[in-house]
Design a protein around this motif. Sequence first.
Motif: not given
Length: 281
Positions: A182-187, A196-212
Amino acid sequence: MLLAVLLATAAGCITADRAAPDADTITVAVTIPPQAEFAEAVGGDRVRVVVMVPPGASPHTYEPTPGQLAEVSRAALYAKVGSGIDFERAWMEEISGLNPGMQIVDCSEGVELIAGGEGEGADPHIWTSPRNAEVMVGNICAGLCSVDPEYCDYYRQNAAAYAENLNALDREIGAAVAGMQNRQILVYHPAWAYFARDYNLTQIAIEEEGKEPTPQGIQHLIQEAKEKKITVIFAEPEFSTRSAEAIADEVGGEVVLVSPLERDYIENMQRVAAAFARSGS
């Protein structure tokens, strides 16, 4: 008003705050702790490094103390991250005004930037890629050669030796994450796009634009985590873990702390890679 007080206090503390560095030592200021390792690796015993955003603090919100402003007023070189980090956007103009003779080197020069979230400009977390770190080290080396040309060969030799360590780190991380199913990381905080770009992973972020996230946003992330079978949520010690813990509780997972801001850059990136690899196995 606060800025004026800080700058005035710093100006008065230049001689009283701390003893002046040795005449043979060059004071180099950097923004974040990982850069301290870069500068010390290149500068060796020729440099004394001052970190403006200390360990445990967030470069998105931190404000320098009068003592730090006093120290940067003595620096010959400031190695800024240069990619749009909030601390630098808020403070670099004032810092450079406090020390007009200080040379400023942009560590992001030559780095291919990734776009951030909508309206955010470039993702500033360039150092989370060892390949970018090598570019940053080269820029620091060039800055030191400019302010201390007599020792340029020394700096170049040190930079080359550290670059070899970064190349080895790059290979080690690639091997560590190669077997991730599973190459998706939830952060929580989206600090790992370059990694993620260098190692072929996908970043999924909880925070958006610095906001909860909103409650609806958390529900969406919970559903996404369940669909993608993500059971590890990565948070940073510099931020609240509340949202990450809420998602982990709902998916029967766990929160793992990783920081992009540790001073021991190579060892920290090894730990981060190992944590990501375990999450995707």
